[in-house]
Scaffold this motif. Structure first.
Motif, short mmCIF file in Angstrom:
data_model
loop_
_atom_site.label_atom_id
_atom_site.label_comp_id
_atom_site.label_asym_id
_atom_site.label_seq_id
_atom_site.Cartn_x
_atom_site.Cartn_y
_atom_site.Cartn_z
N THR A 157 0.93 -1.56 0.32
CA THR A 157 0.10 0.38 0.10
C THR A 157 0.62 0.96 0.21
O THR A 157 2.46 1.08 0.29
CB THR A 157 -0.86 -0.24 1.48
OG1 THR A 157 -1.80 1.26 0.91
CG2 THR A 157 0.36 0.03 2.60
N GLY A 158 0.18 2.36 -0.74
CA GLY A 158 1.19 3.38 -1.07
C GLY A 158 0.84 4.37 -0.13
O GLY A 158 0.74 4.52 0.93
N ASN A 159 1.60 5.80 -0.08
CA ASN A 159 1.17 7.11 0.70
C ASN A 159 0.48 8.09 0.35
O ASN A 159 0.93 8.90 -0.78
CB ASN A 159 2.96 7.42 0.97
CG ASN A 159 2.98 8.13 1.52
OD1 ASN A 159 1.77 9.33 2.14
ND2 ASN A 159 4.32 9.49 2.23
N PRO A 160 -0.33 7.99 0.00
CA PRO A 160 -1.93 8.83 -0.38
C PRO A 160 -1.47 10.50 0.10
O PRO A 160 -1.44 10.57 1.39
CB PRO A 160 -2.61 8.87 -0.24
CG PRO A 160 -3.01 7.20 0.35
CD PRO A 160 -1.77 7.23 0.75
N TYR A 177 -3.79 12.66 7.41
CA TYR A 177 -3.26 11.60 6.43
C TYR A 177 -1.52 11.75 6.70
O TYR A 177 -0.97 11.04 6.92
CB TYR A 177 -3.17 11.95 5.29
CG TYR A 177 -4.61 11.59 4.34
CD1 TYR A 177 -4.60 10.06 3.87
CD2 TYR A 177 -5.85 12.34 4.50
CE1 TYR A 177 -5.52 9.60 3.66
CE2 TYR A 177 -7.31 11.72 4.44
CZ TYR A 177 -6.42 10.84 4.00
OH TYR A 177 -7.76 9.68 2.87
N ALA A 178 -0.86 13.33 7.18
CA ALA A 178 0.67 13.30 7.60
C ALA A 178 0.80 12.89 9.13
O ALA A 178 1.92 11.97 9.12
CB ALA A 178 1.10 14.34 7.23
N SER A 179 0.18 13.14 9.81
CA SER A 179 0.52 12.69 11.18
C SER A 179 -0.81 11.60 12.21
O SER A 179 0.09 10.82 13.01
CB SER A 179 0.27 13.61 12.66
OG SER A 179 -1.30 14.20 12.04
N PHE A 201 -4.95 3.26 -3.87
CA PHE A 201 -3.60 2.85 -4.19
C PHE A 201 -2.32 2.23 -3.27
O PHE A 201 -2.49 2.35 -2.70
CB PHE A 201 -2.57 4.55 -4.14
CG PHE A 201 -1.50 4.76 -4.41
CD1 PHE A 201 -1.36 3.84 -5.90
CD2 PHE A 201 -0.05 4.96 -4.04
CE1 PHE A 201 -0.10 3.51 -6.51
CE2 PHE A 201 0.79 5.07 -5.00
CZ PHE A 201 0.43 4.11 -6.06
N THR A 202 -3.24 0.92 -4.48
CA THR A 202 -2.39 0.31 -3.03
C THR A 202 -2.09 -1.35 -4.56
O THR A 202 -3.29 -1.26 -5.62
CB THR A 202 -3.33 -1.19 -2.51
OG1 THR A 202 -3.52 -0.29 -1.21
CG2 THR A 202 -2.14 -2.86 -2.02
N CYS A 245 0.77 9.02 -3.64
CA CYS A 245 0.69 9.75 -5.10
C CYS A 245 -0.48 10.14 -4.54
O CYS A 245 -0.67 11.26 -3.21
CB CYS A 245 -1.16 8.01 -5.30
SG CYS A 245 -2.08 7.82 -3.93
N PHE A 246 -1.04 11.63 -5.24
CA PHE A 246 -2.67 12.54 -4.68
C PHE A 246 -3.55 12.19 -5.30
O PHE A 246 -3.59 12.00 -6.52
CB PHE A 246 -1.49 13.96 -5.88
CG PHE A 246 -0.23 14.33 -5.56
CD1 PHE A 246 -0.07 15.06 -4.52
CD2 PHE A 246 0.97 13.77 -5.56
CE1 PHE A 246 1.39 14.99 -3.59
CE2 PHE A 246 2.09 13.44 -5.95
CZ PHE A 246 2.69 14.12 -4.70
#
Length: 407
Positions: A157-160, A177-179, A201-202, A245-246
């Motif tokens: 799994t990615g980092n949205p 999402y960041a913290s 996003f996976t 991903c964005f």
């Protein structure tokens, strides 16, 4: 009231757990570890985009995939019985771009749409993304590297990341999402099991999807259900923070509320369905995930009952008694804020590696974790009854939340 103080400290304890876990993960896997070189013989990936009423966002997602720097790829766009101009737009785009188009006449949910695409996939690896998502160049390469190094990995799994950051709700979700979400995934990775892959996003190993019977079409959150199916069938799930991903996030309170209730409901549905199997599995990392989920549900109900009985017994005519009770609440709030600040500072240090401009937002919104627990508590109150009442065996359909500013 002292019991209430202990209950209020539960979020502080979880904040500390996520902070320590994400710090150790960052030190071990992101800060000092040497990145493995990306293999030259990358395997092909089938990119799958399920679309339901996504006429405003799908073209940007499709063109980003077409121009994505990955050597072997195919793209499958699925229209899941949309009632807008999604099908017409995909038909028009088909004349300009090379992709497979699956046009389902009836809306049967995202899981069913993904399953139809997996059946048509030419490659052994399937990357599922949402129709509002733009993938960062290099992200699939990072994910595929893990797959090639370990055949027991079923999903990476990615980092949205968030695209629409101008509104206050957008800024708040950047912080979340960041913290919080990133911290949770790092801490859970270190503990041995991730609660859920990102539906946005996976990358999946096709063999793993087929081994668990593809996506569950009767679960309201296909990503959470798939995560537990993989865990229970001994497939590993990895988190790759470099694979970014964005995406677009809701910018209205109504849209955000619907999204979070659905997420919470989906988590409850999986616990209800898989509770016995998790216990029988006998794996400590899965027990930790189960305990975390159950405690978060029990916590909100217990704290509400405690607050209710505390207020009922409160002697409003006794100013000293009222002052004592309020003092305990203030102390607990200060303790929670202290741990939140630590969590944000750690998150700031980690996240600056990926998006430097988020620094200001992280500091400005340092109060958000407190609100996060309040929102989660309210969401659980509405989501749990929905999970208990919803009939299983039927296609799980839902409408995407607002995508915010898509201009």
């Amino acid at each position: 009231m002292k019991f209430l103080l202990i209950l209020i400290l539960y979020p502080a304890i979880m904040s500390m757990y996520w902070t320590i876990g994400s710090s150790l993960y960052f030190i071990r896997y992101e800060l000092f570890s040497k990145s493995r070189p990306i293999p030259s013989d990358l395997k092909g990936i089938t990119f799958v985009v399920a679309c339901f009423n996504e006429q405003d966002t799908l073209e940007e997602t499709l063109t980003s995939l077409v121009h994505l720097d990955y050597p072997l790829k195919e793209i499958i766009m699925v229209n899941d019985g949309s009632t807008d101009y999604t099908a017409a737009k995909l038909t028009d785009l088909k004349s300009r771009y090379d992709f497979k188009f699956i046009n389902l006449k009836e809306n049967k949910g995202k899981a069913n749409a993904l399953n139809e695409a997996v059946k048509e996939a030419s490659y052994d690896y399937v990357l599922c993304i949402d129709a509002d998502t733009v993938i960062f160049d290099g992200a699939p390469q990072y994910m595929m590297t893990h797959m090639l190094n370990d055949n027991s990995i079923g999903a990476v799994t990615g980092n949205p990341r968030i695209r629409n950051k101008d509104s206050m709700l957008g800024k708040i979700q950047v912080v979340e999402y960041a913290s919080i979400i990133g911290g949770i995934k790092r801490a859970q990775s270190l503990a041995g099991a991730i609660n859920t892959v990102s539906g946005v996003f996976t990358l999946f190993r096709k063999e793993a999807l087929e081994d668990v019977g593809l996506f569950d079409t009767d679960m309201i959150t296909e990503d959470i259900a798939m995560s537990w199916n993989l865990h229970l069938n001994d497939w590993k799930i990895l988190y790759e923070p470099r694979a970014m991903c964005f995406m677009l996030v809701p910018e209205t309170l109504g849209g955000l509320w619907k999204q979070r209730v659905r997420w919470s409901q989906g988590g409850h549905e999986v616990i209800i369905r898989d509770f016995k199997n998790i216990i029988k599995k006998g794996q400590f990392p899965l027990y930790l995930l189960l305990l975390e989920s159950l405690l978060s549900i029990l916590w909100i109900y217990i704290i509400l009952l405690t607050l209710f009985f505390t207020v009922m017994r409160l002697d409003l005519l006794n100013i000293f008694s009222v002052r004592e009770q309020l003092s305990l609440l203030v102390i607990s709030a200060l303790i929670l804020t202290f741990f939140n600040i630590i969590q944000f500072l750690v998150a700031l240090f980690i996240d600056v590696k990926y998006e430097r401009r988020n620094i200001i937002g992280l500091l400005f919104l340092s109060w958000y974790p407190t609100v996060y627990w309040l929102i989660n508590g309210l969401v659980v109150l509405f989501a749990l009854p929905k999970a208990l009442k919803r009939k299983k065996g039927e296609f799980a359909t839902w409408t995407s939340p607002d995508r915010g500013d898509i201009q």
